[in-house]
Scaffold this motif. Structure first.
Motif, mmCIF file in Angstrom:
data_model
loop_
_atom_site.group_PDB
_atom_site.id
_atom_site.type_symbol
_atom_site.label_atom_id
_atom_site.label_comp_id
_atom_site.label_asym_id
_atom_site.label_seq_id
_atom_site.Cartn_x
_atom_site.Cartn_y
_atom_site.Cartn_z
ATOM 1 N N GLN A 92 11.660 3.634 6.925
ATOM 2 C CA GLN A 92 10.786 4.038 5.816
ATOM 3 C C GLN A 92 9.317 3.942 6.215
ATOM 4 O O GLN A 92 8.540 4.859 5.974
ATOM 5 N N LEU A 93 8.953 2.842 6.871
ATOM 6 C CA LEU A 93 7.555 2.743 7.308
ATOM 7 C C LEU A 93 7.318 3.701 8.489
ATOM 8 O O LEU A 93 6.206 4.203 8.658
ATOM 9 N N TYR A 95 8.227 6.675 8.738
ATOM 10 C CA TYR A 95 7.784 7.963 8.192
ATOM 11 C C TYR A 95 6.305 7.909 7.783
ATOM 12 O O TYR A 95 5.542 8.844 8.011
ATOM 13 N N ILE A 96 5.912 6.784 7.218
ATOM 14 C CA ILE A 96 4.492 6.632 6.836
ATOM 15 C C ILE A 96 3.623 6.663 8.100
ATOM 16 O O ILE A 96 2.531 7.233 8.106
ATOM 17 N N SER A 99 3.043 9.953 9.257
ATOM 18 C CA SER A 99 2.046 10.603 8.416
ATOM 19 C C SER A 99 0.656 10.019 8.648
ATOM 20 O O SER A 99 -0.291 10.368 7.963
ATOM 21 N N THR A 100 0.550 9.115 9.601
ATOM 22 C CA THR A 100 -0.747 8.515 9.945
ATOM 23 C C THR A 100 -1.176 8.943 11.355
ATOM 24 O O THR A 100 -2.351 9.154 11.614
ATOM 25 N N PHE A 166 -4.776 3.341 9.354
ATOM 26 C CA PHE A 166 -4.219 3.119 8.014
ATOM 27 C C PHE A 166 -5.115 2.138 7.241
ATOM 28 O O PHE A 166 -5.465 2.373 6.085
ATOM 29 N N TYR A 170 -6.766 3.163 3.709
ATOM 30 C CA TYR A 170 -6.203 2.625 2.459
ATOM 31 C C TYR A 170 -6.634 1.199 2.140
ATOM 32 O O TYR A 170 -6.177 0.623 1.157
ATOM 33 N N VAL A 323 2.696 -1.054 0.940
ATOM 34 C CA VAL A 323 2.257 0.191 1.578
ATOM 35 C C VAL A 323 2.477 1.375 0.635
ATOM 36 O O VAL A 323 1.575 2.199 0.443
ATOM 37 N N TYR A 324 3.634 1.436 0.003
ATOM 38 C CA TYR A 324 3.915 2.551 -0.925
ATOM 39 C C TYR A 324 2.878 2.560 -2.051
ATOM 40 O O TYR A 324 2.391 3.594 -2.459
ATOM 41 N N VAL A 327 -0.467 3.857 -0.727
ATOM 42 C CA VAL A 327 -0.463 5.295 -0.427
ATOM 43 C C VAL A 327 -0.368 6.104 -1.725
ATOM 44 O O VAL A 327 -0.778 7.263 -1.779
ATOM 45 N N LEU A 329 2.646 6.351 -3.552
ATOM 46 C CA LEU A 329 3.987 6.933 -3.683
ATOM 47 C C LEU A 329 4.683 6.378 -4.931
ATOM 48 O O LEU A 329 4.402 5.258 -5.365
#
Ligand code: TYM
Length: 333
Positions: A92-93, A95-96, A99-100, A166, A170, A323-324, A327, A329
Protein backbone atom coordinates in the motif's frame (compact mmCIF):
# COMPACT_ATOMS: atom_id res chain seq x y z
CA UNK A 1 18.96 8.31 18.48
CA UNK A 2 18.66 4.97 16.72
CA UNK A 3 15.16 3.70 17.39
CA UNK A 4 14.40 1.46 14.46
CA UNK A 5 16.55 -0.77 12.27
CA UNK A 6 15.10 -2.35 9.16
CA UNK A 7 16.37 -4.57 6.37
CA UNK A 8 15.37 -7.41 4.07
CA UNK A 9 16.76 -10.14 1.84
CA UNK A 10 15.10 -11.49 -1.29
CA UNK A 11 14.21 -15.18 -1.39
CA UNK A 12 15.34 -15.47 -4.98
CA UNK A 13 17.45 -18.54 -4.23
CA UNK A 14 19.67 -19.78 -1.46
CA UNK A 15 21.75 -17.28 0.46
CA UNK A 16 25.42 -16.74 -0.27
CA UNK A 17 28.33 -15.74 1.93
CA UNK A 18 27.95 -12.32 0.21
CA UNK A 19 24.49 -11.93 1.75
CA UNK A 20 25.91 -13.00 5.09
CA UNK A 21 29.04 -10.85 5.18
CA UNK A 22 27.44 -7.83 3.49
CA UNK A 23 24.14 -7.82 5.35
CA UNK A 24 23.07 -10.55 7.80
CA UNK A 25 26.25 -10.34 9.87
CA UNK A 26 25.52 -6.63 10.37
CA UNK A 27 21.92 -7.42 11.38
CA UNK A 28 23.26 -9.61 14.18
CA UNK A 29 25.86 -7.07 15.23
CA UNK A 30 23.30 -4.26 15.40
CA UNK A 31 20.85 -6.45 17.32
CA UNK A 32 23.49 -6.80 20.01
CA UNK A 33 24.70 -3.20 19.87
CA UNK A 34 21.44 -1.28 19.98
CA UNK A 35 19.57 -2.73 22.91
CA UNK A 36 16.88 -0.07 23.05
CA UNK A 37 16.05 -0.16 19.34
CA UNK A 38 13.32 -2.11 17.59
CA UNK A 39 14.27 -4.30 14.63
CA UNK A 40 12.35 -5.43 11.58
CA UNK A 41 14.08 -8.01 9.41
CA UNK A 42 11.92 -9.42 6.67
CA UNK A 43 11.98 -11.83 3.78
CA UNK A 44 11.42 -9.64 0.72
CA UNK A 45 9.27 -12.08 -1.24
CA UNK A 46 7.40 -9.41 -3.21
CA UNK A 47 10.73 -8.22 -4.55
CA UNK A 48 11.59 -11.71 -5.73
CA UNK A 49 8.73 -11.83 -8.24
CA UNK A 50 10.19 -9.00 -10.32
CA UNK A 51 11.78 -12.05 -11.95
CA UNK A 52 9.66 -15.10 -12.85
CA UNK A 53 9.78 -17.61 -10.00
CA UNK A 54 8.64 -21.20 -9.64
CA UNK A 55 5.91 -21.11 -6.97
CA UNK A 56 7.08 -24.12 -4.99
CA UNK A 57 10.69 -23.04 -5.06
CA UNK A 58 9.69 -19.55 -3.95
CA UNK A 59 7.73 -20.95 -1.00
CA UNK A 60 10.73 -23.02 -0.02
CA UNK A 61 13.17 -20.13 -0.38
CA UNK A 62 11.04 -17.87 1.79
CA UNK A 63 11.26 -20.39 4.63
CA UNK A 64 14.95 -20.90 4.02
CA UNK A 65 15.78 -17.21 4.30
CA UNK A 66 13.77 -16.89 7.52
CA UNK A 67 15.43 -19.99 9.02
CA UNK A 68 18.84 -18.72 7.97
CA UNK A 69 18.23 -15.40 9.75
CA UNK A 70 17.78 -17.27 13.01
CA UNK A 71 20.56 -19.77 12.34
CA UNK A 72 22.96 -16.87 11.72
CA UNK A 73 22.21 -15.47 15.15
CA UNK A 74 19.17 -13.23 14.95
CA UNK A 75 17.28 -13.66 18.19
CA UNK A 76 13.49 -13.66 17.72
CA UNK A 77 13.12 -12.43 21.29
CA UNK A 78 14.97 -9.27 20.33
CA UNK A 79 13.98 -8.72 16.69
CA UNK A 80 10.88 -9.04 14.54
CA UNK A 81 11.28 -11.48 11.67
CA UNK A 82 8.49 -11.63 9.12
CA UNK A 83 7.51 -12.14 5.51
CA UNK A 84 6.95 -8.97 3.50
CA UNK A 85 3.84 -10.16 1.61
CA UNK A 86 2.10 -10.97 4.90
CA UNK A 87 2.15 -7.30 5.85
CA UNK A 88 -0.09 -5.54 3.31
CA UNK A 89 1.03 -2.01 4.20
CA UNK A 90 4.27 -2.60 2.25
CA UNK A 91 2.33 -2.79 -0.99
CA UNK A 92 0.00 0.00 0.00
CA UNK A 93 2.78 2.44 0.83
CA UNK A 94 4.65 1.15 -2.23
CA UNK A 95 1.94 2.63 -4.40
CA UNK A 96 2.19 5.98 -2.62
CA UNK A 97 5.94 5.90 -3.23
CA UNK A 98 5.32 5.21 -6.91
CA UNK A 99 3.22 8.33 -6.82
CA UNK A 100 6.12 10.24 -5.27
CA UNK A 101 9.09 9.02 -7.33
CA UNK A 102 9.66 9.83 -10.99
CA UNK A 103 10.10 7.29 -13.77
CA UNK A 104 13.42 8.90 -14.73
CA UNK A 105 14.72 8.15 -11.24
CA UNK A 106 13.71 4.51 -11.52
CA UNK A 107 15.26 4.15 -14.97
CA UNK A 108 18.60 5.34 -13.67
CA UNK A 109 18.95 2.44 -11.23
CA UNK A 110 21.92 0.24 -12.17
CA UNK A 111 20.18 -2.91 -10.99
CA UNK A 112 17.24 -2.20 -13.29
CA UNK A 113 19.56 -1.57 -16.22
CA UNK A 114 21.40 -4.86 -15.57
CA UNK A 115 18.39 -7.03 -14.91
CA UNK A 116 16.28 -5.75 -17.79
CA UNK A 117 18.85 -7.21 -20.19
CA UNK A 118 17.89 -10.66 -18.94
CA UNK A 119 14.11 -10.25 -19.29
CA UNK A 120 14.04 -11.06 -22.99
CA UNK A 121 10.36 -12.08 -23.02
CA UNK A 122 9.40 -8.57 -21.86
CA UNK A 123 10.43 -6.41 -18.92
CA UNK A 124 8.17 -6.66 -15.91
CA UNK A 125 6.74 -3.34 -14.74
CA UNK A 126 7.67 -4.20 -11.16
CA UNK A 127 11.33 -4.52 -12.12
CA UNK A 128 11.21 -0.79 -12.83
CA UNK A 129 9.09 0.22 -9.83
CA UNK A 130 10.95 -2.07 -7.39
CA UNK A 131 12.82 0.80 -5.63
CA UNK A 132 9.48 2.43 -4.73
CA UNK A 133 8.51 -0.73 -2.87
CA UNK A 134 11.90 -0.83 -1.23
CA UNK A 135 11.46 2.79 -0.12
CA UNK A 136 8.10 1.81 1.37
CA UNK A 137 9.68 -1.16 3.19
CA UNK A 138 12.02 1.23 4.95
CA UNK A 139 9.94 4.39 5.44
CA UNK A 140 6.96 2.47 6.86
CA UNK A 141 8.94 1.76 10.02
CA UNK A 142 10.70 5.13 10.32
CA UNK A 143 13.99 3.26 10.11
CA UNK A 144 17.05 5.21 11.24
CA UNK A 145 19.53 2.59 10.08
CA UNK A 146 19.37 0.15 7.19
CA UNK A 147 22.13 -2.48 7.13
CA UNK A 148 22.90 -3.37 3.50
CA UNK A 149 25.73 -4.31 1.17
CA UNK A 150 26.90 -1.48 -1.07
CA UNK A 151 25.10 -2.82 -4.16
CA UNK A 152 21.94 -1.48 -2.51
CA UNK A 153 23.22 2.03 -1.87
CA UNK A 154 21.58 3.50 -4.94
CA UNK A 155 18.22 2.17 -3.78
CA UNK A 156 18.80 3.61 -0.34
CA UNK A 157 19.69 7.01 -1.79
CA UNK A 158 16.44 6.92 -3.74
CA UNK A 159 14.57 6.02 -0.56
CA UNK A 160 16.04 9.07 1.15
CA UNK A 161 15.14 11.26 -1.79
CA UNK A 162 11.51 10.18 -2.08
CA UNK A 163 11.13 10.28 1.70
CA UNK A 164 12.35 13.87 1.73
CA UNK A 165 10.18 14.78 -1.22
CA UNK A 166 7.12 13.41 0.55
CA UNK A 167 8.04 15.26 3.75
CA UNK A 168 8.41 18.52 1.84
CA UNK A 169 5.14 18.09 0.02
CA UNK A 170 2.93 16.88 2.87
CA UNK A 171 4.76 17.91 6.03
CA UNK A 172 7.16 15.90 8.13
CA UNK A 173 6.02 12.27 8.00
CA UNK A 174 8.98 9.95 7.55
CA UNK A 175 12.29 9.54 9.30
CA UNK A 176 15.07 9.75 6.68
CA UNK A 177 17.18 6.58 7.01
CA UNK A 178 20.92 6.07 6.83
CA UNK A 179 22.68 3.07 5.35
CA UNK A 180 24.84 0.93 7.60
CA UNK A 181 27.69 -0.98 5.96
CA UNK A 182 29.93 -3.71 7.29
CA UNK A 183 33.11 -1.65 6.83
CA UNK A 184 35.47 -4.53 6.06
CA UNK A 185 33.22 -6.28 3.61
CA UNK A 186 30.98 -4.00 1.63
CA UNK A 187 30.92 -6.20 -1.46
CA UNK A 188 31.94 -9.81 -1.94
CA UNK A 189 32.86 -10.61 -5.52
CA UNK A 190 32.29 -13.70 -7.66
CA UNK A 191 34.89 -16.45 -7.24
CA UNK A 192 34.81 -17.08 -10.99
CA UNK A 193 35.06 -13.42 -12.03
CA UNK A 194 36.25 -11.12 -9.24
CA UNK A 195 35.11 -8.05 -11.16
CA UNK A 196 31.48 -9.13 -10.75
CA UNK A 197 29.41 -9.20 -7.56
CA UNK A 198 28.89 -12.62 -5.95
CA UNK A 199 25.24 -13.35 -6.60
CA UNK A 200 22.86 -16.19 -5.77
CA UNK A 201 21.34 -15.88 -9.24
CA UNK A 202 24.67 -16.35 -11.07
CA UNK A 203 24.62 -19.22 -13.57
CA UNK A 204 28.13 -20.39 -12.67
CA UNK A 205 27.86 -22.50 -9.52
CA UNK A 206 31.46 -22.20 -8.45
CA UNK A 207 31.18 -18.40 -8.50
CA UNK A 208 29.36 -18.32 -5.17
CA UNK A 209 29.41 -20.12 -1.84
CA UNK A 210 26.04 -20.87 -0.32
CA UNK A 211 25.59 -20.71 3.43
CA UNK A 212 24.34 -24.29 3.34
CA UNK A 213 26.98 -25.68 0.96
CA UNK A 214 28.63 -28.95 2.03
CA UNK A 215 32.15 -28.63 3.48
CA UNK A 216 33.89 -30.22 0.49
CA UNK A 217 32.04 -28.08 -1.93
CA UNK A 218 33.12 -24.95 -0.03
CA UNK A 219 36.76 -26.06 -0.04
CA UNK A 220 36.64 -26.90 -3.75
CA UNK A 221 35.05 -23.60 -4.65
CA UNK A 222 37.69 -21.66 -2.72
CA UNK A 223 40.38 -23.88 -4.24
CA UNK A 224 39.21 -23.08 -7.77
CA UNK A 225 38.65 -19.36 -7.15
CA UNK A 226 40.22 -17.22 -9.88
CA UNK A 227 43.45 -15.49 -8.80
CA UNK A 228 46.36 -13.85 -10.64
CA UNK A 229 49.68 -15.34 -11.67
CA UNK A 230 51.71 -13.43 -9.08
CA UNK A 231 52.62 -15.38 -5.93
CA UNK A 232 52.32 -12.77 -3.19
CA UNK A 233 49.30 -12.33 -0.97
CA UNK A 234 48.38 -8.69 -0.44
CA UNK A 235 45.36 -6.47 -0.94
CA UNK A 236 45.29 -4.58 -4.24
CA UNK A 237 41.80 -4.41 -5.64
CA UNK A 238 42.90 -3.13 -9.03
CA UNK A 239 45.74 -5.46 -9.87
CA UNK A 240 44.81 -8.42 -7.69
CA UNK A 241 41.01 -8.47 -7.51
CA UNK A 242 40.80 -12.23 -6.91
CA UNK A 243 43.23 -12.34 -3.98
CA UNK A 244 41.80 -9.10 -2.58
CA UNK A 245 38.33 -10.64 -2.60
CA UNK A 246 39.59 -13.74 -0.79
CA UNK A 247 41.31 -11.51 1.76
CA UNK A 248 38.01 -9.71 2.40
CA UNK A 249 36.24 -13.03 2.82
CA UNK A 250 38.97 -14.19 5.22
CA UNK A 251 38.62 -10.96 7.21
CA UNK A 252 34.83 -11.35 7.32
CA UNK A 253 34.99 -14.86 8.72
CA UNK A 254 37.90 -14.36 11.09
CA UNK A 255 37.44 -10.89 12.52
CA UNK A 256 41.13 -10.32 11.74
CA UNK A 257 41.97 -7.22 9.73
CA UNK A 258 43.22 -7.56 6.16
CA UNK A 259 46.64 -6.23 7.26
CA UNK A 260 46.91 -8.90 9.91
CA UNK A 261 46.05 -11.58 7.39
CA UNK A 262 48.58 -10.20 4.89
CA UNK A 263 51.27 -10.49 7.56
CA UNK A 264 50.20 -14.01 8.45
CA UNK A 265 50.60 -15.13 4.82
CA UNK A 266 53.61 -13.01 3.89
CA UNK A 267 55.75 -15.96 2.90
CA UNK A 268 53.08 -18.48 2.15
CA UNK A 269 51.63 -19.81 -1.08
CA UNK A 270 48.21 -19.17 -2.62
CA UNK A 271 47.50 -22.84 -2.09
CA UNK A 272 48.14 -22.66 1.63
CA UNK A 273 46.10 -19.49 1.94
CA UNK A 274 43.17 -20.98 0.04
CA UNK A 275 43.28 -24.18 2.01
CA UNK A 276 43.21 -22.29 5.34
CA UNK A 277 40.41 -20.06 4.08
CA UNK A 278 38.33 -23.09 3.02
CA UNK A 279 38.74 -24.59 6.48
CA UNK A 280 37.97 -21.29 8.16
CA UNK A 281 34.66 -20.91 6.30
CA UNK A 282 33.68 -24.54 6.88
CA UNK A 283 34.32 -24.26 10.63
CA UNK A 284 32.52 -20.94 10.89
CA UNK A 285 29.45 -22.18 9.03
CA UNK A 286 29.21 -25.55 10.80
CA UNK A 287 27.10 -24.42 13.79
CA UNK A 288 25.01 -22.19 11.53
CA UNK A 289 24.24 -25.11 9.22
CA UNK A 290 23.32 -27.35 12.14
CA UNK A 291 20.98 -24.78 13.61
CA UNK A 292 19.48 -24.11 10.18
CA UNK A 293 18.56 -27.79 9.71
CA UNK A 294 16.86 -27.86 13.10
CA UNK A 295 14.83 -24.73 12.47
CA UNK A 296 13.83 -25.06 8.82
CA UNK A 297 10.86 -27.38 9.27
CA UNK A 298 10.05 -26.53 12.86
CA UNK A 299 6.84 -25.13 14.29
CA UNK A 300 9.05 -22.65 16.11
CA UNK A 301 9.85 -20.93 12.81
CA UNK A 302 6.15 -20.45 12.13
CA UNK A 303 5.60 -19.06 15.61
CA UNK A 304 8.41 -16.57 15.09
CA UNK A 305 7.03 -15.50 11.71
CA UNK A 306 3.49 -15.12 13.11
CA UNK A 307 4.75 -12.97 15.96
CA UNK A 308 6.90 -10.85 13.66
CA UNK A 309 4.03 -10.37 11.21
CA UNK A 310 1.61 -9.30 13.95
CA UNK A 311 3.98 -6.66 15.30
CA UNK A 312 4.90 -5.41 11.82
CA UNK A 313 1.21 -5.06 10.93
CA UNK A 314 0.53 -2.90 13.98
CA UNK A 315 3.46 -0.54 13.38
CA UNK A 316 3.06 -0.31 9.61
CA UNK A 317 -0.70 0.26 9.66
CA UNK A 318 -0.27 3.13 12.09
CA UNK A 319 2.10 4.79 9.65
CA UNK A 320 -0.04 4.04 6.62
CA UNK A 321 -3.07 5.63 8.23
CA UNK A 322 -1.09 8.84 8.82
CA UNK A 323 0.11 8.84 5.23
CA UNK A 324 -3.37 8.32 3.77
CA UNK A 325 -4.62 11.15 5.93
CA UNK A 326 -1.85 13.51 4.79
CA UNK A 327 -2.32 12.67 1.13
CA UNK A 328 -6.09 13.15 1.43
CA UNK A 329 -7.18 9.65 0.51
CA UNK A 330 -10.53 8.23 1.63
CA UNK A 331 -12.83 10.08 4.04
CA UNK A 332 -11.94 12.33 6.92
CA UNK A 333 -11.95 10.48 10.25
P1 TYM B 1 19.42 -8.94 -1.96
O1 TYM B 1 18.41 -9.98 -1.63
O2 TYM B 1 19.98 -8.92 -3.33
O3 TYM B 1 20.60 -9.03 -0.94
C1 TYM B 1 20.38 -9.02 0.45
C2 TYM B 1 21.47 -8.25 1.14
O4 TYM B 1 22.73 -8.86 0.88
C3 TYM B 1 23.63 -7.89 0.34
N1 TYM B 1 24.48 -8.55 -0.65
C4 TYM B 1 25.82 -8.47 -0.66
N2 TYM B 1 26.69 -7.83 0.14
C5 TYM B 1 28.00 -7.95 -0.14
N3 TYM B 1 28.47 -8.68 -1.19
C6 TYM B 1 27.65 -9.34 -2.02
N4 TYM B 1 28.11 -10.06 -3.02
C7 TYM B 1 26.24 -9.24 -1.77
N5 TYM B 1 25.15 -9.77 -2.39
C8 TYM B 1 24.09 -9.32 -1.69
C9 TYM B 1 22.74 -6.84 -0.29
O5 TYM B 1 23.41 -5.60 -0.40
C10 TYM B 1 21.59 -6.80 0.65
O6 TYM B 1 21.85 -5.96 1.74
N6 TYM B 1 16.49 -4.92 -2.54
C11 TYM B 1 17.17 -5.75 -1.57
C12 TYM B 1 16.23 -6.38 -0.57
C13 TYM B 1 15.37 -5.38 0.10
C14 TYM B 1 15.74 -4.49 1.14
C15 TYM B 1 14.57 -3.75 1.45
C16 TYM B 1 16.94 -4.26 1.82
C17 TYM B 1 14.05 -5.17 -0.18
N7 TYM B 1 13.57 -4.19 0.63
C18 TYM B 1 14.57 -2.76 2.45
C19 TYM B 1 16.93 -3.27 2.81
C20 TYM B 1 15.77 -2.54 3.13
C21 TYM B 1 17.88 -6.88 -2.31
O7 TYM B 1 17.56 -7.22 -3.43
O8 TYM B 1 18.84 -7.51 -1.60
Amino acid sequence: MVKRIVSGVQPSGKLTIGNYLGAIKSFVKLQDEYEGAEFFFFVADLHAITVTQDRLKLRQSIREVAAMYIACGLDPDKVNIFIQSEVPAHNQLGYIMESTAYIGEMERMTQYKDKRQRQVEGIKTSLLTYPALMAADILLYDANLVPIGDDQDQHLELTRMVGERFNNQYGNTFEIPKAYYNKDVVRIMSLADPLKKMSKSDEIERSFILLDDEPNRIKNKIGSAVTDSDTKIYFDKENKPGISNLLSIYAGFSDKSVEEIEKLYENKSYQEFKSDLGNLIVDYLKPIQERYKEILNSKYLDEVLDRGRDRAIIISNRKLEKVYHKVGLGRKK
